[in-house]
Write a protein that holds these residues in place. Structure first.
Motif, PDB file in Angstrom:
ATOM      1  N   PRO A 218      41.287  35.943  46.810  1.00  0.00           N
ATOM      2  CA  PRO A 218      41.549  37.041  45.878  1.00  0.00           C
ATOM      3  C   PRO A 218      43.066  37.135  45.703  1.00  0.00           C
ATOM      4  CG  PRO A 218      40.111  37.730  47.679  1.00  0.00           C
ATOM      5  CD  PRO A 218      40.642  36.386  48.047  1.00  0.00           C
ATOM      6  N   LEU A 219      43.551  37.506  44.524  1.00  0.00           N
ATOM      7  CA  LEU A 219      45.002  37.456  44.301  1.00  0.00           C
ATOM      8  C   LEU A 219      45.449  38.513  43.306  1.00  0.00           C
ATOM      9  CD1 LEU A 219      45.136  35.831  41.331  1.00  0.00           C
ATOM     10  CD2 LEU A 219      44.584  33.931  42.809  1.00  0.00           C
ATOM     11  N   ARG A 220      46.748  38.762  43.284  1.00  0.00           N
ATOM     12  CA  ARG A 220      47.337  39.678  42.298  1.00  0.00           C
ATOM     13  C   ARG A 220      47.766  38.879  41.080  1.00  0.00           C
ATOM     14  NH1 ARG A 220      49.102  44.730  44.879  1.00  0.00           N
ATOM     15  NH2 ARG A 220      50.566  45.097  43.170  1.00  0.00           N
ATOM     16  N   ALA A 221      47.514  39.418  39.889  1.00  0.00           N
ATOM     17  CA  ALA A 221      47.921  38.786  38.638  1.00  0.00           C
ATOM     18  C   ALA A 221      49.379  39.178  38.379  1.00  0.00           C
ATOM     19  CB  ALA A 221      47.013  39.227  37.506  1.00  0.00           C
ATOM     20  N   VAL A 222      50.276  38.499  39.085  1.00  0.00           N
ATOM     21  CA  VAL A 222      51.688  38.899  39.100  1.00  0.00           C
ATOM     22  C   VAL A 222      52.298  38.839  37.698  1.00  0.00           C
ATOM     23  CG1 VAL A 222      53.948  38.324  40.058  1.00  0.00           C
ATOM     24  CG2 VAL A 222      51.908  38.131  41.487  1.00  0.00           C
ATOM     25  N   ALA A 223      51.965  37.809  36.927  1.00  0.00           N
ATOM     26  CA  ALA A 223      52.569  37.667  35.594  1.00  0.00           C
ATOM     27  C   ALA A 223      52.188  38.846  34.701  1.00  0.00           C
ATOM     28  CB  ALA A 223      52.137  36.342  34.959  1.00  0.00           C
ATOM     29  N   VAL A 224      50.932  39.294  34.798  1.00  0.00           N
ATOM     30  CA  VAL A 224      50.497  40.452  34.003  1.00  0.00           C
ATOM     31  C   VAL A 224      51.241  41.700  34.468  1.00  0.00           C
ATOM     32  CG1 VAL A 224      48.540  41.910  33.349  1.00  0.00           C
ATOM     33  CG2 VAL A 224      48.218  39.450  33.635  1.00  0.00           C
TER      34      VAL A 224
END
Ligand SMILES: Cc1cc2nc3c(=O)[nH]c(=O)nc-3n(C[C@H](O)[C@H](O)[C@H](O)COP(=O)(O)OP(=O)(O)OC[C@H]3O[C@@H](n4cnc5c(N)ncnc54)[C@H](O)[C@@H]3O)c2cc1C
Length: 272
Positions: A218-224
């Motif tokens: 699971p990950l964070r959508a850093v670019a968004v």
């Protein structure tokens, strides 16, 4: 569909469970709701020599408001998260994610600690805990340590927990009144997510966006998140949903289809 042989011990306390884990080394596995571990054992993907049953440790099943944090015991069931009034008011994103897990039987037996410790890249609660900036509390032979959710998931079904550690609590910053959304696309009703997204707005206007099914963890959508923080409209920021992700390409969905789903679901979640 028949597991390899194992022995079974029921722990009467956290200390007993830790002692059993230490005694058996890497051969022992904790058993909570059993809804991920037992299927894995039946498929012989997991062959623990000893099962240490913590499923009846009632002291690890609770939801408490503690200052500006919500403390959730690791043995709290998905069903409790769906219905608990403190969760509903203070961290409603967690309830929204719990509500989408499997079916009522799975939600009555499965626990938040088991779901996070199992570290499936498509686990619904993982997305919520990541977006909420949760902290996971682990007890081990050398004491207690706190692991930020962003450092907890280390690979497919791998976490920062050591084999002799037990997850006892999940701490979440209270988020009463803040906008949130959980979106998930499954091939069939009750299925795991092909792709899912959890969104939580933060004090100060920043928005956290977490994805499942879009990489080995699971990950964070850093670019968004960065685009939104820089003032990019949500309708444009959603096009960055798959940036930096390594979506799996398998029988469930191609990586390009997952990338498309991520963009659509992030767009929907940001519109709520
Ligand atoms: C039919 C079905 C459908 C499902 N659908 C979904 C779905 O849509 N979305 C979703 O997110 N999940 C889904 N699940 C998984 C479900 O959420 C499980 O409940 C969860 O993944 C594991 O929780 P558990 O309490 O059952 O853990 P268990 O199966 O008992 O344990 C899982 C792993 O975590 C470890 N563990 C358990 N508790 C602790 C602890 N306190 N500290 C350290 N390690 C621990 C165990 O040793 C084991 O390795 C589904 C499961 C089934 C069977």
């Amino acid at each position: 569909m028949i597991p390899a042989g194992f022995s079974y011990v029921r722990a009467g306390s956290v200390q007993e469970a830790l002692a059993e884990l230490s005694r058996h080394g890497g051969a022992a596995r904790l058993l909570a709701g059993g809804h991920s571990l037992l299927p894995a054992m039946k498929l012989r993907r997991a062959e623990p020599g000893v099962l240490v049953d913590i499923g009846r440790l009632r002291e690890l099943s609770y939801v408490r408001l503690d200052g500006d944090q919500v403390a959730v015991g690791a043995l709290t069931s998905h069903r409790t998260l769906e219905r608990d009034p403190v969760v509903a008011e203070q961290v409603p994103l967690l309830a929204a994610a719990a509500r989408r897990i499997g079916d009522p039987q799975v939600r009555n037996r499965g626990t938040i600690g088991g779901s996070l410790a199992h570290a499936d890249p498509a686990a619904d609660l993982a997305a919520a805990v990541l977006a909420l900036d949760g902290v996971l509390v682990a007890h081990g032979p050398s004491g207690v340590r706190e692991i930020p959710a962003g450092e907890f998931f280390t690979g497919p079904r791998q976490s920062a927990l050591a084999a002799d550690e037990l997850l006892t609590e999940i701490r979440l910053p209270a988020a009463a009144g803040l906008a949130h959304a959980f979106e998930k696309f499954s091939r069939r009703a009750l299925d795991w997510a092909v792709v899912g997204v959890a969104v939580q707005s933060r004090p100060g206007g920043r928005t956290a966006v977490a994805l499942i099914g879009m990489g080995p963890t699971p990950l964070r959508a850093v670019a968004v998140e960065e685009a939104l923080a820089a003032g990019t409209p949500a309708a444009e920021a959603r096009s960055l949903a798959a940036r930096g992700c390594e979506p799996p390409d398998n029988a469930v969905a191609s990586s390009s289809y997952r990338a498309h789903l991520a963009e659509v679901l992030v767009g929907r979640a940001l519109a709520l």
